[in-house]
Write an enzyme that holds these catalytic residues in place. Structure first.
Site, PDB file in Angstrom:
ATOM      1  N   TRP A 151       0.802  -1.230   0.000  1.00 56.01           N
ATOM      2  CA  TRP A 151       0.000   0.000   0.000  1.00 56.01           C
ATOM      3  C   TRP A 151       0.827   1.268   0.000  1.00 56.01           C
ATOM      4  O   TRP A 151       0.303   2.357  -0.190  1.00 56.01           O
ATOM      5  CB  TRP A 151      -0.937   0.041   1.212  1.00 56.01           C
ATOM      6  CG  TRP A 151      -0.274  -0.339   2.513  1.00 56.01           C
ATOM      7  CD1 TRP A 151      -0.344  -1.551   3.129  1.00 56.01           C
ATOM      8  CD2 TRP A 151       0.583   0.471   3.332  1.00 56.01           C
ATOM      9  NE1 TRP A 151       0.411  -1.546   4.278  1.00 56.01           N
ATOM     10  CE2 TRP A 151       0.992  -0.316   4.425  1.00 56.01           C
ATOM     11  CE3 TRP A 151       1.044   1.793   3.245  1.00 56.01           C
ATOM     12  CZ2 TRP A 151       1.844   0.170   5.424  1.00 56.01           C
ATOM     13  CZ3 TRP A 151       1.897   2.271   4.234  1.00 56.01           C
ATOM     14  CH2 TRP A 151       2.281   1.468   5.306  1.00 56.01           C
ATOM     15  N   LYS A 175      -2.960  -7.431  -8.224  1.00 55.46           N
ATOM     16  CA  LYS A 175      -3.809  -7.226  -7.052  1.00 55.46           C
ATOM     17  C   LYS A 175      -3.128  -6.193  -6.160  1.00 55.46           C
ATOM     18  O   LYS A 175      -2.113  -6.484  -5.527  1.00 55.46           O
ATOM     19  CB  LYS A 175      -4.023  -8.505  -6.250  1.00 55.46           C
ATOM     20  CG  LYS A 175      -5.129  -8.281  -5.205  1.00 55.46           C
ATOM     21  CD  LYS A 175      -5.053  -9.199  -4.018  1.00 55.46           C
ATOM     22  CE  LYS A 175      -4.136  -8.703  -2.938  1.00 55.46           C
ATOM     23  NZ  LYS A 175      -4.575  -7.467  -2.251  1.00 55.46           N
ATOM     24  N   GLU A 249      10.139  -8.669  -3.424  1.00 57.55           N
ATOM     25  CA  GLU A 249      10.663  -7.386  -2.925  1.00 57.55           C
ATOM     26  C   GLU A 249      10.081  -7.177  -1.538  1.00 57.55           C
ATOM     27  O   GLU A 249       8.914  -6.818  -1.407  1.00 57.55           O
ATOM     28  CB  GLU A 249      10.230  -6.236  -3.852  1.00 57.55           C
ATOM     29  CG  GLU A 249      10.851  -6.261  -5.222  1.00 57.55           C
ATOM     30  CD  GLU A 249      12.308  -5.860  -5.213  1.00 57.55           C
ATOM     31  OE1 GLU A 249      12.813  -5.398  -4.165  1.00 57.55           O
ATOM     32  OE2 GLU A 249      12.959  -6.025  -6.250  1.00 57.55           O
ATOM     33  N   GLU A 384      11.191  -4.535  11.483  1.00 57.22           N
ATOM     34  CA  GLU A 384      10.799  -3.459  10.587  1.00 57.22           C
ATOM     35  C   GLU A 384       9.552  -2.789  11.160  1.00 57.22           C
ATOM     36  O   GLU A 384       8.500  -3.416  11.273  1.00 57.22           O
ATOM     37  CB  GLU A 384      10.494  -4.020   9.199  1.00 57.22           C
ATOM     38  CG  GLU A 384      10.155  -2.922   8.211  1.00 57.22           C
ATOM     39  CD  GLU A 384       9.760  -3.459   6.842  1.00 57.22           C
ATOM     40  OE1 GLU A 384       9.040  -4.463   6.772  1.00 57.22           O
ATOM     41  OE2 GLU A 384      10.176  -2.846   5.842  1.00 57.22           O
TER      42      GLU A 384
HETATM   43  P1  NAD Z   1       1.775  -7.257   3.127  1.00 59.20           P
HETATM   44  O1  NAD Z   1       2.770  -8.326   2.920  1.00 59.20           O
HETATM   45  O2  NAD Z   1       0.894  -7.305   4.306  1.00 59.20           O
HETATM   46  O3  NAD Z   1       0.797  -7.178   1.859  1.00 59.20           O
HETATM   47  C1  NAD Z   1       1.300  -7.036   0.554  1.00 59.20           C
HETATM   48  C2  NAD Z   1       0.259  -7.525  -0.439  1.00 59.20           C
HETATM   49  O4  NAD Z   1       0.099  -8.935  -0.284  1.00 59.20           O
HETATM   50  C3  NAD Z   1      -1.117  -6.917  -0.266  1.00 59.20           C
HETATM   51  O5  NAD Z   1      -1.667  -6.683  -1.545  1.00 59.20           O
HETATM   52  C4  NAD Z   1      -1.881  -8.020   0.464  1.00 59.20           C
HETATM   53  O6  NAD Z   1      -3.263  -7.997   0.260  1.00 59.20           O
HETATM   54  C5  NAD Z   1      -1.277  -9.252  -0.159  1.00 59.20           C
HETATM   55  N1  NAD Z   1      -1.355 -10.465   0.664  1.00 59.20           N
HETATM   56  C6  NAD Z   1      -1.388 -10.558   2.011  1.00 59.20           C
HETATM   57  N2  NAD Z   1      -1.394 -11.864   2.395  1.00 59.20           N
HETATM   58  C7  NAD Z   1      -1.366 -12.605   1.260  1.00 59.20           C
HETATM   59  C8  NAD Z   1      -1.333 -13.995   0.979  1.00 59.20           C
HETATM   60  N3  NAD Z   1      -1.333 -14.896   1.959  1.00 59.20           N
HETATM   61  N4  NAD Z   1      -1.289 -14.402  -0.304  1.00 59.20           N
HETATM   62  C9  NAD Z   1      -1.262 -13.503  -1.312  1.00 59.20           C
HETATM   63  N5  NAD Z   1      -1.294 -12.170  -1.121  1.00 59.20           N
HETATM   64  C10 NAD Z   1      -1.342 -11.720   0.155  1.00 59.20           C
HETATM   65  O7  NAD Z   1       2.597  -5.890   3.075  1.00 59.20           O
HETATM   66  P2  NAD Z   1       2.071  -4.405   3.250  1.00 59.20           P
HETATM   67  O8  NAD Z   1       1.726  -4.168   4.672  1.00 59.20           O
HETATM   68  O9  NAD Z   1       1.055  -4.080   2.208  1.00 59.20           O
HETATM   69  O10 NAD Z   1       3.376  -3.572   2.849  1.00 59.20           O
HETATM   70  C11 NAD Z   1       4.410  -3.332   3.726  1.00 59.20           C
HETATM   71  C12 NAD Z   1       5.571  -4.256   3.460  1.00 59.20           C
HETATM   72  O11 NAD Z   1       5.964  -4.163   2.096  1.00 59.20           O
HETATM   73  C13 NAD Z   1       6.795  -3.890   4.265  1.00 59.20           C
HETATM   74  O12 NAD Z   1       7.416  -5.041   4.763  1.00 59.20           O
HETATM   75  C14 NAD Z   1       7.681  -3.212   3.234  1.00 59.20           C
HETATM   76  O13 NAD Z   1       9.044  -3.207   3.561  1.00 59.20           O
HETATM   77  C15 NAD Z   1       7.374  -3.983   2.015  1.00 59.20           C
HETATM   78  N6  NAD Z   1       7.745  -3.228   0.815  1.00 59.20           N
HETATM   79  C16 NAD Z   1       8.830  -3.644   0.094  1.00 59.20           C
HETATM   80  C17 NAD Z   1       9.233  -2.925  -1.022  1.00 59.20           C
HETATM   81  C18 NAD Z   1      10.426  -3.354  -1.852  1.00 59.20           C
HETATM   82  O14 NAD Z   1      10.539  -2.934  -2.986  1.00 59.20           O
HETATM   83  N7  NAD Z   1      11.339  -4.168  -1.347  1.00 59.20           N
HETATM   84  C19 NAD Z   1       8.535  -1.782  -1.398  1.00 59.20           C
HETATM   85  C20 NAD Z   1       7.432  -1.399  -0.642  1.00 59.20           C
HETATM   86  C21 NAD Z   1       7.042  -2.128   0.472  1.00 59.20           C
END
Ligand code: NAD
Length: 492
Positions: A151, A175, A249, A384
């Site tokens: 997000w 998604k 990522e 984090e």
């Molecule tokens: P998250 O892992 O909770 O969710 C990411 C996405 O995965 C969302 O669209 C969510 O709906 C989906 N999702 C959740 N559970 C799932 C499952 N079991 N199967 C398939 N999809 C699923 O992460 P977040 O809270 O949205 O974002 C924050 C995280 O993202 C932090 O850890 C941040 O460091 C990381 N991030 C990494 C980068 C990068 O380029 N390395 C960039 C931005 C954010």
């Protein structure tokens, strides 16, 4: 009036099959400003089928030049709509307008960078030992890409995946996060306007279940995920069961390391950018600041003083420097980490809780928070937080800085502040991370490969490597020797 969005599947705008929606909440005032459709499993399957039809039905045969011109048109449309998209992003995830505005410019740049590659995806001709046999390694698209984004930066995270995937000739189903889906749907309108064939790009929205339905479908040829390490593990396990490649990522706990010989004016700004830029809600946050002892107290007090003056307010106001936490769970999580750090005995030198003065009262505002005298074993230094919370750790020697810097499960980014080129190069080699910045921090470019090691994931986005992640190799041998071979021995 509440905006009501629809899914984008096979070039059609439609409600989810069961009509379910979820609210989009503005984190500045907690108002529900839009309704987002929640896709059913059937909707996800429809999107993948549409992508497959588009791929087999012509997209894979398009010339690189045709794809390049469509992607360029898309980039022009992003520029033309940048102000509107930036405002929507700010409304949806609380990022300050000055950051979302620059992100739209960056996204357009990423599409242009990869458009330039679309007609230059060349393979290799490989000389062999055998005479009369020619070998060619071709680069081909995978087919259907499942993309899942976080997000914090929906449009730029999508650009890093979609631009190279399309340039290489793939079709994509994305998604976005349930916490910020609107701009991805708005963006799909631009894809439609640019003239991409139906089904080349599809958007399904919803929570984790929708992501699972997408990744765990055998129609998917490759998965590209941006999010947390915990979910990254689940994604990799699902992709593994289906024997599909995956790029991850994930998060970080990046060390930003200031040596005593650094230009402190620049280093202090770099430390601020590293942790308070984007309200610290960025994977590359420089959340562990390591400072060499001779300048330690000076850096601590300069940072604390500047943090106390950070302007918080309406993220849509260009004067605002720091916006809100993006959603309620994130807000509560950050405050929880601040309380634990206090209990762990770290020295609080700035902030330390919720910001609720005047107009801030109705939003998820967290004070820019700095703890000094942090030990690398404390939760504050290990996990984090994904918020505006900095832990400052003192060190004496270069060896100690390397040991502390690398003592983390993560390996996404690192910053080195020194005027000694020899030390800078030693540190560049010693730090285990996918990105190292020297005398800068949180600087990104479409051309440079980006990604992590260890728990920060694998694979790369952007740059030429980011393109190759969306291609697979086909090796071709052509025997023009005219020989009749021995059928019972491998031809060498
Ligand atoms: P998250 O892992 O909770 O969710 C990411 C996405 O995965 C969302 O669209 C969510 O709906 C989906 N999702 C959740 N559970 C799932 C499952 N079991 N199967 C398939 N999809 C699923 O992460 P977040 O809270 O949205 O974002 C924050 C995280 O993202 C932090 O850890 C941040 O460091 C990381 N991030 C990494 C980068 C990068 O380029 N390395 C960039 C931005 C954010």
């Amino acid at each position: 009036m509440t905006e009501r969005y629809q899914l984008f599947i096979g070039g059609q705008w439609r409600d989810s099959a069961d009509g379910r929606t979820m609210p989009a909440v503005n984190p500045f005032n907690q108002e529900v400003w839009a309704q987002i459709p929640v896709a059913t499993k059937g909707d996800v399957a429809d999107a993948l089928a549409a992508a497959r039809r588009a791929y087999e039905g012509g997209w894979r045969q398009t010339s690189g030049l045709e794809r390049a011109s469509l992607i360029h048109r898309l980039a022009d449309l992003i520029d033309a709509n940048a102000g509107r998209l930036a405002l929507l992003e700010t409304t949806d995830n609380g990022k300050v307008i000055r950051e979302t505005t620059s992100q739209m410019g960056y996204a357009a740049r990423v599409y242009r960078f990869f458009a330039g590659y679309a007609d230059k995806i060349w393979g290799q001709v490989i000389p062999l030992d055998q005479k009369g046999v020619m070998d060619m390694a071709l680069r081909e698209p995978y087919g259907i890409i499942a993309a899942i984004t976080a997000w914090n930066s929906p449009i730029t995270l999508l650009a890093n995946k979609l631009a190279p995937a399309l340039a290489a000739g793939n079709c994509v189903v994305v998604k976005p996060s349930e916490h910020a889906s609107a701009t991805t749907l708005e963006f799909a309108k631009l894809v439609e306007q640019a003239g991409f064939p139906a089904g080349v790009f599809n958007v399904v929205c919803g929570e984790a279940e929708v992501g699972k339905a997408l990744v765990d479908n055998p129609q998917v040829d490759k998965v590209s995920f941006t999010g947390s390490p915990a979910v990254g593990r689940e994604i990799a396990a699902m992709a593994g069961r289906n024997l599909r490649p995956v790029t991850l990522e994930l998060g970080g706990k990046s060390p930003n390391i200031i040596f005593a010989d650094a230009d402190l004016d620049r280093a202090v700004v770099g430390a601020l950018a590293g942790i308070f830029g984007a309200t610290g809600q960025t994977c590359i946050a420089g959340s562990r600041l390591l400072v060499q002892r001779p300048v330690y107290e000076e850096v601590v007090s300069r940072l604390a003083e500047r943090a106390g003056r950070i302007v918080m307010g309406d993220p849509r106001d260009p004067a605002t420097e720091m916006g809100t936490a993006a959603n309620a769970p994130q807000f509560n999580r950050i405050l929880g980490f601040i309380e634990s750090a206090k209990q762990d005995g770290a020295r609080l030198v700035a902030g330390g809780g919720r910001a609720s003065d005047g107009a801030l009262a109705s939003g998820f505002f967290v004070q820019p928070t700095i703890f000094a005298d942090v030990h690398n074993e404390m939760g504050l230094a290990r996990e984090e937080i994904f918020g505006p919370v900095l832990g400052i750790i003192p060190f004496d020697t270069e060896e100690e800085a390397i040991a502390i810097g690398n003592d983390t499960p993560y390996g996404l980014a690192a910053g080195i502040w020194t005027q000694d080129i020899n030390r800078a190069m030693r540190m560049v080699h010693a730090i285990r991370s996918g990105v190292v910045w020297v005398n800068t921090y949180r600087a990104l470019a479409a051309q440079g490969p980006f990604g992590g090691t260890k728990d920060s994931g694998f694979g790369r986005e952007r740059g030429e490597q980011g393109l190759l992640e969306f291609t697979t190799t086909k090796n071709v041998m052509i025997d023009f020797s005219g020989d009749v071979r021995d059928p019972f021995s491998m031809k060498l």
